[in-house]
Write a protein that holds these residues in place. Structure first.
Motif, PDB file in Angstrom:
ATOM      1  N   TYR A 167       7.443  -4.981   0.235  1.00 39.93           N
ATOM      2  CA  TYR A 167       6.327  -4.221   0.792  1.00 39.93           C
ATOM      3  C   TYR A 167       5.813  -3.240  -0.255  1.00 39.93           C
ATOM      4  O   TYR A 167       6.597  -2.613  -0.965  1.00 39.93           O
ATOM      5  CB  TYR A 167       6.772  -3.467   2.046  1.00 39.93           C
ATOM      6  N   TYR A 168       4.486  -3.117  -0.330  1.00 42.99           N
ATOM      7  CA  TYR A 168       3.837  -2.270  -1.319  1.00 42.99           C
ATOM      8  C   TYR A 168       2.984  -1.208  -0.640  1.00 42.99           C
ATOM      9  O   TYR A 168       2.576  -1.363   0.505  1.00 42.99           O
ATOM     10  CB  TYR A 168       2.987  -3.133  -2.256  1.00 42.99           C
ATOM     11  N   ALA A 169       2.704  -0.150  -1.389  1.00 37.10           N
ATOM     12  CA  ALA A 169       1.980   1.007  -0.854  1.00 37.10           C
ATOM     13  C   ALA A 169       0.521   0.692  -0.536  1.00 37.10           C
ATOM     14  O   ALA A 169      -0.048   1.247   0.401  1.00 37.10           O
ATOM     15  CB  ALA A 169       2.054   2.172  -1.834  1.00 37.10           C
ATOM     16  N   SER A 206       1.082  -2.498  -6.641  1.00 33.94           N
ATOM     17  CA  SER A 206       1.670  -1.899  -7.843  1.00 33.94           C
ATOM     18  C   SER A 206       2.857  -0.990  -7.550  1.00 33.94           C
ATOM     19  O   SER A 206       3.693  -0.776  -8.419  1.00 33.94           O
ATOM     20  CB  SER A 206       0.604  -1.139  -8.620  1.00 33.94           C
ATOM     21  N   THR A 207       2.951  -0.459  -6.334  1.00 38.02           N
ATOM     22  CA  THR A 207       4.042   0.463  -5.994  1.00 38.02           C
ATOM     23  C   THR A 207       4.884  -0.130  -4.872  1.00 38.02           C
ATOM     24  O   THR A 207       4.461  -0.204  -3.725  1.00 38.02           O
ATOM     25  CB  THR A 207       3.494   1.835  -5.555  1.00 38.02           C
ATOM     26  N   LEU A 208       6.092  -0.556  -5.231  1.00 39.65           N
ATOM     27  CA  LEU A 208       7.026  -1.131  -4.259  1.00 39.65           C
ATOM     28  C   LEU A 208       7.583  -0.016  -3.379  1.00 39.65           C
ATOM     29  O   LEU A 208       8.059   1.007  -3.893  1.00 39.65           O
ATOM     30  CB  LEU A 208       8.163  -1.831  -5.005  1.00 39.65           C
ATOM     31  N   PRO A 257       1.473  -3.257   5.904  1.00 39.33           N
ATOM     32  CA  PRO A 257       0.661  -4.479   5.887  1.00 39.33           C
ATOM     33  C   PRO A 257       0.596  -5.177   4.523  1.00 39.33           C
ATOM     34  O   PRO A 257       0.238  -6.341   4.454  1.00 39.33           O
ATOM     35  CB  PRO A 257      -0.721  -3.993   6.312  1.00 39.33           C
ATOM     36  N   TYR A 258       0.980  -4.478   3.449  1.00 42.70           N
ATOM     37  CA  TYR A 258       0.863  -5.064   2.110  1.00 42.70           C
ATOM     38  C   TYR A 258       2.213  -5.652   1.710  1.00 42.70           C
ATOM     39  O   TYR A 258       3.084  -4.956   1.199  1.00 42.70           O
ATOM     40  CB  TYR A 258       0.394  -4.010   1.106  1.00 42.70           C
ATOM     41  N   GLN A 259       2.371  -6.926   1.971  1.00 42.21           N
ATOM     42  CA  GLN A 259       3.650  -7.573   1.725  1.00 42.21           C
ATOM     43  C   GLN A 259       3.476  -8.854   0.919  1.00 42.21           C
ATOM     44  O   GLN A 259       2.414  -9.474   0.933  1.00 42.21           O
ATOM     45  CB  GLN A 259       4.353  -7.879   3.042  1.00 42.21           C
TER      46      GLN A 259
END
Length: 82
Positions: free
Chosen positions: A35-37, A42-44, A64-66
């Motif tokens: 999952y990312y920010a 770019s940010t895990l 939601p960013y997976q």
């Protein structure tokens, strides 16, 4: 007396079988998500893994960013590594 014992034993066996419920199925694949920010990925910020035995491991935050990082098919002995 024997007939009563047979009927009682059979009745208990049927009651136990019905009370146990349906069998649970194991997943078909082992999967790992990250999952990312934000949408730039770019940010895990977290992760989640489900293994072939249905155990789920989660760390950090989910959102939601997976990205599905890997997916291996399962067999009775565990995941099949490519």
């Amino acid at each position: 007396m024997k007939l009563f014992r047979v009927l009682t034993t059979t009745g208990l066996a049927v009651a136990c079988a019905l009370a146990s419920g349906p069998a649970l199925a194991f997943p078909s694949h082992e999967r790992h998500w990250e999952y990312y920010a934000d949408a730039s990925l770019s940010t895990l910020v977290g992760g989640r893994e489900m293994d072939c035995f249905g155990d789920v491991y989660v760390w950090g935050q989910q959102g939601p960013y997976q990205v599905l990082v890997y997916e291996f098919p399962c067999d009775p002995e565990g995941p099949i590594q490519p």
